[in-house]
Motif scaffolding. Structure first.
Motif, PDB file in Angstrom:
ATOM      1  N   SER A 125    -112.313  40.515  -9.780  1.00 23.47           N
ATOM      2  CA  SER A 125    -112.360  39.495 -10.822  1.00 23.47           C
ATOM      3  C   SER A 125    -112.875  38.159 -10.295  1.00 23.47           C
ATOM      4  O   SER A 125    -113.311  37.307 -11.084  1.00 23.47           O
ATOM      5  CB  SER A 125    -110.961  39.309 -11.437  1.00 23.47           C
ATOM      6  OG  SER A 125    -110.019  38.914 -10.459  1.00 23.47           O
TER       7      SER A 125
ATOM      8  N   TRP B  73    -108.512  51.994 -24.635  1.00 22.18           N
ATOM      9  CA  TRP B  73    -109.533  50.959 -24.821  1.00 22.18           C
ATOM     10  C   TRP B  73    -110.283  51.210 -26.136  1.00 22.18           C
ATOM     11  O   TRP B  73    -110.536  50.295 -26.915  1.00 22.18           O
ATOM     12  CB  TRP B  73    -110.491  50.974 -23.643  1.00 22.18           C
ATOM     13  CG  TRP B  73    -111.280  49.715 -23.496  1.00 22.18           C
ATOM     14  CD1 TRP B  73    -111.483  48.747 -24.439  1.00 22.18           C
ATOM     15  CD2 TRP B  73    -111.970  49.268 -22.335  1.00 22.18           C
ATOM     16  NE1 TRP B  73    -112.263  47.738 -23.936  1.00 22.18           N
ATOM     17  CE2 TRP B  73    -112.576  48.032 -22.645  1.00 22.18           C
ATOM     18  CE3 TRP B  73    -112.156  49.788 -21.069  1.00 22.18           C
ATOM     19  CZ2 TRP B  73    -113.349  47.319 -21.733  1.00 22.18           C
ATOM     20  CZ3 TRP B  73    -112.912  49.079 -20.158  1.00 22.18           C
ATOM     21  CH2 TRP B  73    -113.493  47.849 -20.481  1.00 22.18           C
TER      22      TRP B  73
ATOM     23  N   ASP C 229    -106.326  46.242 -13.383  1.00 24.75           N
ATOM     24  CA  ASP C 229    -105.412  45.257 -13.950  1.00 24.75           C
ATOM     25  C   ASP C 229    -104.282  45.944 -14.721  1.00 24.75           C
ATOM     26  O   ASP C 229    -103.098  45.586 -14.583  1.00 24.75           O
ATOM     27  CB  ASP C 229    -106.185  44.319 -14.874  1.00 24.75           C
ATOM     28  CG  ASP C 229    -105.339  43.158 -15.382  1.00 24.75           C
ATOM     29  OD1 ASP C 229    -104.387  42.750 -14.678  1.00 24.75           O
ATOM     30  OD2 ASP C 229    -105.638  42.643 -16.470  1.00 24.75           O
TER      31      ASP C 229
ATOM     32  N   TYR D 207    -108.110  44.344  -8.123  1.00 21.69           N
ATOM     33  CA  TYR D 207    -108.349  43.526  -9.316  1.00 21.69           C
ATOM     34  C   TYR D 207    -108.626  42.080  -8.929  1.00 21.69           C
ATOM     35  O   TYR D 207    -109.560  41.448  -9.464  1.00 21.69           O
ATOM     36  CB  TYR D 207    -107.145  43.589 -10.256  1.00 21.69           C
ATOM     37  CG  TYR D 207    -107.215  42.558 -11.361  1.00 21.69           C
ATOM     38  CD1 TYR D 207    -108.110  42.702 -12.416  1.00 21.69           C
ATOM     39  CD2 TYR D 207    -106.406  41.419 -11.330  1.00 21.69           C
ATOM     40  CE1 TYR D 207    -108.192  41.752 -13.423  1.00 21.69           C
ATOM     41  CE2 TYR D 207    -106.482  40.464 -12.337  1.00 21.69           C
ATOM     42  CZ  TYR D 207    -107.374  40.629 -13.371  1.00 21.69           C
ATOM     43  OH  TYR D 207    -107.471  39.682 -14.362  1.00 21.69           O
TER      44      TYR D 207
ATOM     45  N   VAL E 119    -112.485  47.048 -13.692  1.00 16.94           N
ATOM     46  CA  VAL E 119    -111.630  45.881 -13.453  1.00 16.94           C
ATOM     47  C   VAL E 119    -110.382  45.953 -14.321  1.00 16.94           C
ATOM     48  O   VAL E 119    -109.256  45.713 -13.846  1.00 16.94           O
ATOM     49  CB  VAL E 119    -112.412  44.578 -13.726  1.00 16.94           C
ATOM     50  CG1 VAL E 119    -111.472  43.372 -13.644  1.00 16.94           C
ATOM     51  CG2 VAL E 119    -113.546  44.413 -12.719  1.00 16.94           C
ATOM     52  N   ASP E 120    -110.549  46.309 -15.597  1.00 12.56           N
ATOM     53  CA  ASP E 120    -109.405  46.405 -16.495  1.00 12.56           C
ATOM     54  C   ASP E 120    -108.478  47.558 -16.106  1.00 12.56           C
ATOM     55  O   ASP E 120    -107.262  47.485 -16.328  1.00 12.56           O
ATOM     56  CB  ASP E 120    -109.876  46.586 -17.931  1.00 12.56           C
ATOM     57  CG  ASP E 120    -110.362  45.288 -18.550  1.00 12.56           C
ATOM     58  OD1 ASP E 120    -110.257  44.246 -17.880  1.00 12.56           O
ATOM     59  OD2 ASP E 120    -110.853  45.311 -19.691  1.00 12.56           O
TER      60      ASP E 120
ATOM     61  N   HIS F 164    -118.547  36.874  -7.009  1.00 12.76           N
ATOM     62  CA  HIS F 164    -119.720  36.200  -7.572  1.00 12.76           C
ATOM     63  C   HIS F 164    -120.876  36.386  -6.607  1.00 12.76           C
ATOM     64  O   HIS F 164    -120.728  36.221  -5.391  1.00 12.76           O
ATOM     65  CB  HIS F 164    -119.455  34.715  -7.812  1.00 12.76           C
ATOM     66  CG  HIS F 164    -120.488  34.057  -8.686  1.00 12.76           C
ATOM     67  ND1 HIS F 164    -121.738  33.708  -8.217  1.00 12.76           N
ATOM     68  CD2 HIS F 164    -120.461  33.711 -10.005  1.00 12.76           C
ATOM     69  CE1 HIS F 164    -122.436  33.164  -9.193  1.00 12.76           C
ATOM     70  NE2 HIS F 164    -121.688  33.146 -10.288  1.00 12.76           N
TER      71      HIS F 164
ATOM     72  N   GLY G  59    -118.343  48.363 -15.237  1.00 10.01           N
ATOM     73  CA  GLY G  59    -117.744  47.350 -14.374  1.00 10.01           C
ATOM     74  C   GLY G  59    -116.489  46.750 -14.982  1.00 10.01           C
ATOM     75  O   GLY G  59    -115.442  46.661 -14.328  1.00 10.01           O
ATOM     76  N   SER G  60    -116.580  46.347 -16.236  1.00  8.51           N
ATOM     77  CA  SER G  60    -115.415  45.761 -16.897  1.00  8.51           C
ATOM     78  C   SER G  60    -114.320  46.802 -17.090  1.00  8.51           C
ATOM     79  O   SER G  60    -113.123  46.482 -17.007  1.00  8.51           O
ATOM     80  CB  SER G  60    -115.812  45.151 -18.240  1.00  8.51           C
ATOM     81  OG  SER G  60    -116.373  46.128 -19.103  1.00  8.51           O
ATOM     82  N   ALA G  61    -114.702  48.051 -17.325  1.00 13.14           N
ATOM     83  CA  ALA G  61    -113.709  49.118 -17.482  1.00 13.14           C
ATOM     84  C   ALA G  61    -112.948  49.332 -16.180  1.00 13.14           C
ATOM     85  O   ALA G  61    -111.735  49.568 -16.189  1.00 13.14           O
ATOM     86  CB  ALA G  61    -114.392  50.411 -17.917  1.00 13.14           C
TER      87      ALA G  61
ATOM     88  N   TRP H 258    -118.659  47.337 -24.019  1.00 17.62           N
ATOM     89  CA  TRP H 258    -118.080  47.376 -22.688  1.00 17.62           C
ATOM     90  C   TRP H 258    -119.062  48.019 -21.722  1.00 17.62           C
ATOM     91  O   TRP H 258    -120.045  48.633 -22.113  1.00 17.62           O
ATOM     92  CB  TRP H 258    -116.762  48.142 -22.698  1.00 17.62           C
ATOM     93  CG  TRP H 258    -116.899  49.600 -23.030  1.00 17.62           C
ATOM     94  CD1 TRP H 258    -117.072  50.155 -24.261  1.00 17.62           C
ATOM     95  CD2 TRP H 258    -116.893  50.685 -22.110  1.00 17.62           C
ATOM     96  NE1 TRP H 258    -117.171  51.510 -24.176  1.00 17.62           N
ATOM     97  CE2 TRP H 258    -117.049  51.870 -22.864  1.00 17.62           C
ATOM     98  CE3 TRP H 258    -116.761  50.784 -20.729  1.00 17.62           C
ATOM     99  CZ2 TRP H 258    -117.088  53.132 -22.272  1.00 17.62           C
ATOM    100  CZ3 TRP H 258    -116.781  52.046 -20.144  1.00 17.62           C
ATOM    101  CH2 TRP H 258    -116.951  53.189 -20.919  1.00 17.62           C
ATOM    102  N   ASN H 259    -118.783  47.864 -20.449  1.00 14.83           N
ATOM    103  CA  ASN H 259    -119.588  48.498 -19.412  1.00 14.83           C
ATOM    104  C   ASN H 259    -118.653  49.056 -18.353  1.00 14.83           C
ATOM    105  O   ASN H 259    -117.437  48.797 -18.358  1.00 14.83           O
ATOM    106  CB  ASN H 259    -120.595  47.510 -18.812  1.00 14.83           C
ATOM    107  CG  ASN H 259    -119.906  46.273 -18.264  1.00 14.83           C
ATOM    108  OD1 ASN H 259    -119.061  46.344 -17.383  1.00 14.83           O
ATOM    109  ND2 ASN H 259    -120.271  45.110 -18.796  1.00 14.83           N
TER     110      ASN H 259
END
Length: 263
Positions: free
Chosen positions: A222, A130, A150, A218, A146-147, A225, A142-144, A139-140
């Motif tokens: 993703s 990354w 994935d 994932y 999820v990725d 909400h 959370g996104s790390a 980045w944070n």
């Protein structure tokens, strides 16, 4: 290293014995502790890559794995600490993934799952790549996360690539490093950063199950909400649960700490 969970096992490595590779040592050890009061359950696993004795403590239900002559665990500690200092996000991401795998029974190496060290290298590689691919991106955690799910469920080329974390990290053509049977080419391959000739996870026959679990995570994360989450107040609550084992282990540790302070 500070990477243990409330549900983590205790690993013990016995060194400097007269016959470190003699499987009879496992049987002798098991015979010596089988009738002790502190043992709730005991099992000898000889067929694993690292033969060991698994015991469960009667009072705390903590599981302990005992092996002979395997220095790689203690020898890996300085490397682990080095990467933890290089990547601040490594520790929290690793703890989440370890807990995720443990709650699905996918963390036992002798069952073809991902052990703690392999998970550590996976997360480290993810952060390395990354940083290389998106050097200016914000980045944070959370996104790390999820990725991560994935990448290792849908995008990573398990057939052709091996993961490398030394020298800044990268991917290497698997066939350049290791030989594999045709029916094993889709299994995970990680180069041991301490010994490039040692391929980690080559017997990880449960990797397809790990990938399916990652893909499910994932999909859930993703789509999460806050306004439509229902009974899941946070994204992590969709994929992790605070079960009885975690509560019991945590309370036991707290009680032991309090007893130590009083004494």
């Amino acid at each position: 290293t500070g990477l243990f969970l409330p549900s983590s096992d205790v690993d013990i490595c016995v060194l400097n014995t007269e016959a470190e590779d003699d499987a009879s040592q496992l049987a002798h050890l098991a015979d010596g502790i089988r009738d002790r009061d502190f043992v709730k359950r005991i099992r000898v696993i000889e067929a694993a890559k690292v033969p060991l004795v698994k015991i469960v403590d009667r009072e705390s239900s903590v599981q302990c794995d005992i092996s002979f002559g395997r220095r790689n665990g203690p020898d890996n500690v300085p490397l682990i600490k080095e990467y933890l200092s290089l990547y601040p996000g490594l520790r929290p991401l690793l703890l989440v993934v370890k807990c995720f795998l443990h709650q699905r029974g996918l963390n036992e190496v002798y069952k073809g799952g991902l052990g703690s060290y392999a998970v550590f290298l996976l997360v480290t590689s993810h952060l390395q790549m990354w940083q290389k691919n998106f050097p200016l991106a914000k980045w944070n955690l959370g996104s790390a996360l999820v990725d991560f799910f994935d990448l290792y469920s849908r995008k990573f080329n398990f057939v052709n690539l091996s993961i490398r974390v030394r020298d800044g990290g990268g991917y290497v053509q698997k066939k350049q490093l290791y030989s594999r049977d045709a029916n094993q080419m889709d299994l995970l391959s990680i180069e041991d950063p301490q010994d490039s000739s040692n391929e980690l996870c080559r017997n990880g026959y449960a990797i397809p199950n790990v990938r399916r679990a990652f893909q499910h995570a994932y999909g859930i994360l993703s789509k999460w909400h806050a306004r439509t989450s229902g009974s899941f107040p946070s994204p992590l609550s969709c994929i992790l649960r605070v079960d009885k084992l975690i509560w019991d282990r945590k309370n036991y540790v707290l009680l032991e700490q309090e007893a130590g302070v009083r004494s």
